[in-house]
Every structure is written in structure tokens, then in C-alpha cells.
Motif scaffolding. Sequence first.
Motif, PDB file in Angstrom:
ATOM      1  N   TRP A 198       0.839  -1.205   0.000  1.00  0.00           N
ATOM      2  CA  TRP A 198       0.000   0.000   0.000  1.00  0.00           C
ATOM      3  C   TRP A 198       0.875   1.256   0.000  1.00  0.00           C
ATOM      4  N   LEU A 199       1.916   1.268   0.829  1.00  0.00           N
ATOM      5  CA  LEU A 199       2.760   2.451   0.943  1.00  0.00           C
ATOM      6  C   LEU A 199       3.676   2.639  -0.259  1.00  0.00           C
ATOM      7  N   THR A 200       4.271   1.542  -0.755  1.00  0.00           N
ATOM      8  CA  THR A 200       5.351   1.657  -1.743  1.00  0.00           C
ATOM      9  C   THR A 200       4.989   1.218  -3.156  1.00  0.00           C
ATOM     10  N   GLY A 201       3.930   0.425  -3.285  1.00  0.00           N
ATOM     11  CA  GLY A 201       3.598  -0.149  -4.592  1.00  0.00           C
ATOM     12  C   GLY A 201       4.337  -1.445  -4.870  1.00  0.00           C
ATOM     13  N   LEU A 238      -4.737   1.246   6.040  1.00  0.00           N
ATOM     14  CA  LEU A 238      -4.630   1.587   4.615  1.00  0.00           C
ATOM     15  C   LEU A 238      -5.550   2.753   4.322  1.00  0.00           C
ATOM     16  N   ARG A 239      -5.106   3.896   4.703  1.00  0.00           N
ATOM     17  CA  ARG A 239      -5.918   5.117   4.670  1.00  0.00           C
ATOM     18  C   ARG A 239      -6.449   5.427   3.275  1.00  0.00           C
ATOM     19  N   THR A 240      -7.721   5.798   3.249  1.00  0.00           N
ATOM     20  CA  THR A 240      -8.318   6.189   1.973  1.00  0.00           C
ATOM     21  C   THR A 240      -8.765   7.646   1.998  1.00  0.00           C
ATOM     22  N   GLU A 241      -8.701   8.308   3.110  1.00  0.00           N
ATOM     23  CA  GLU A 241      -8.994   9.734   3.315  1.00  0.00           C
ATOM     24  C   GLU A 241      -9.645   9.962   4.633  1.00  0.00           C
ATOM     25  N   ALA A 267      10.303   3.268  -4.978  1.00  0.00           N
ATOM     26  CA  ALA A 267       8.890   3.155  -4.592  1.00  0.00           C
ATOM     27  C   ALA A 267       8.022   4.209  -5.272  1.00  0.00           C
ATOM     28  N   THR A 268       6.759   3.870  -5.400  1.00  0.00           N
ATOM     29  CA  THR A 268       5.735   4.830  -5.792  1.00  0.00           C
ATOM     30  C   THR A 268       4.880   5.032  -4.549  1.00  0.00           C
ATOM     31  N   ILE A 269       5.147   6.109  -3.838  1.00  0.00           N
ATOM     32  CA  ILE A 269       4.492   6.337  -2.550  1.00  0.00           C
ATOM     33  C   ILE A 269       2.995   6.586  -2.759  1.00  0.00           C
ATOM     34  N   ASN A 270       2.204   5.917  -1.947  1.00  0.00           N
ATOM     35  CA  ASN A 270       0.752   6.053  -2.023  1.00  0.00           C
ATOM     36  C   ASN A 270       0.360   7.526  -1.842  1.00  0.00           C
ATOM     37  N   PRO A 271      -0.528   8.041  -2.696  1.00  0.00           N
ATOM     38  CA  PRO A 271      -0.918   9.442  -2.585  1.00  0.00           C
ATOM     39  C   PRO A 271      -1.589   9.791  -1.249  1.00  0.00           C
ATOM     40  N   ASN A 272      -2.053   8.787  -0.519  1.00  0.00           N
ATOM     41  CA  ASN A 272      -2.672   9.049   0.782  1.00  0.00           C
ATOM     42  C   ASN A 272      -1.690   8.909   1.945  1.00  0.00           C
ATOM     43  N   TYR A 276       6.860   6.746   8.026  1.00  0.00           N
ATOM     44  CA  TYR A 276       5.528   6.305   7.583  1.00  0.00           C
ATOM     45  C   TYR A 276       5.440   4.785   7.714  1.00  0.00           C
ATOM     46  N   LEU A 277       6.458   4.110   7.184  1.00  0.00           N
ATOM     47  CA  LEU A 277       6.463   2.649   7.227  1.00  0.00           C
ATOM     48  C   LEU A 277       6.491   2.152   8.669  1.00  0.00           C
ATOM     49  N   ASP A 278       7.331   2.754   9.490  1.00  0.00           N
ATOM     50  CA  ASP A 278       7.398   2.368  10.905  1.00  0.00           C
ATOM     51  C   ASP A 278       6.036   2.524  11.576  1.00  0.00           C
TER      52      ASP A 278
END
Length: 121
Positions: A43-46, A118-121, A69-74, A100-102
Motif C-alpha cells: 500500500w505504501l510503496t507499490g 490503509l488510509r483512503t482519506e 517506490a511509488t508512494i501512495n498518494p494518501n 511512515y512505514l514504521d
Amino acid sequence: MKPTPEHNQRIETMTFASVYPHYVTKVVKKGRTEDELLQVIEWLTGFDKTKTQTLIDQKVTFKTFFEKATINPNAHLIKGVICGYRIEDIDNTLTKQVRYLDKLVDELAKGRSMEKILRTE
């Protein structure tokens, strides 16, 4: 507490492979699974399970890990204190991403629902 330049440098050169087993131990000891950990990392990195394992095998540094990584936009929704640092106050991008990962790993270990982690907003 603000991270020092020395702290940022130490994080930059630390390998993801050296920390990953600690993440696994932390979540499994608290009744969660490695698959859930991998879901959080994805979720965080793709990075899917295969890519994560490849990066572990290559012993990449956190710097390389997060550059790929492609960091999640959220990800900006991850807030709070981890390891004595308030995430919102960290200026160094890499240090913030590692924290963030920690934080996500900590929330997983504390039994927070995947829906909230897994935040969505």
C-alpha cells in the motif's frame, strides 16, 4: 524532537533487509501475519511480495528502497508520533517515508484494522 542530519544519514544507509525481519517479528508476535505486513508495504510503496523480496535479496538501502517506490498518494494521512518523532514535523523526505512505514507497522502490531491502516482519506 527533530531528526538530526546524522540521524537522516544513518537512515539513508541502513538496509531494508536489516530491518524487515524486525518488522516481521513485531507483527507476528502480536498475532498479525507477514502477509498483512506485505500488504501494508505494498500500500505504501507499490511493491508486491515478489518485488519486496527482490529488494531484500539485493540488500538495498532505505534510500534506494524509497527511490524505487511509488508512494501512495494518501501517505500524507499518516500522522502521529513514532520513535519519538512527530511524522508531520519531519522535513527530510526519506526519513519521513521510513517513519511512515514504521508507523504502519506499529499500527498493524497494535491490532488496528487494515481498513484504518490503509488510509483512503
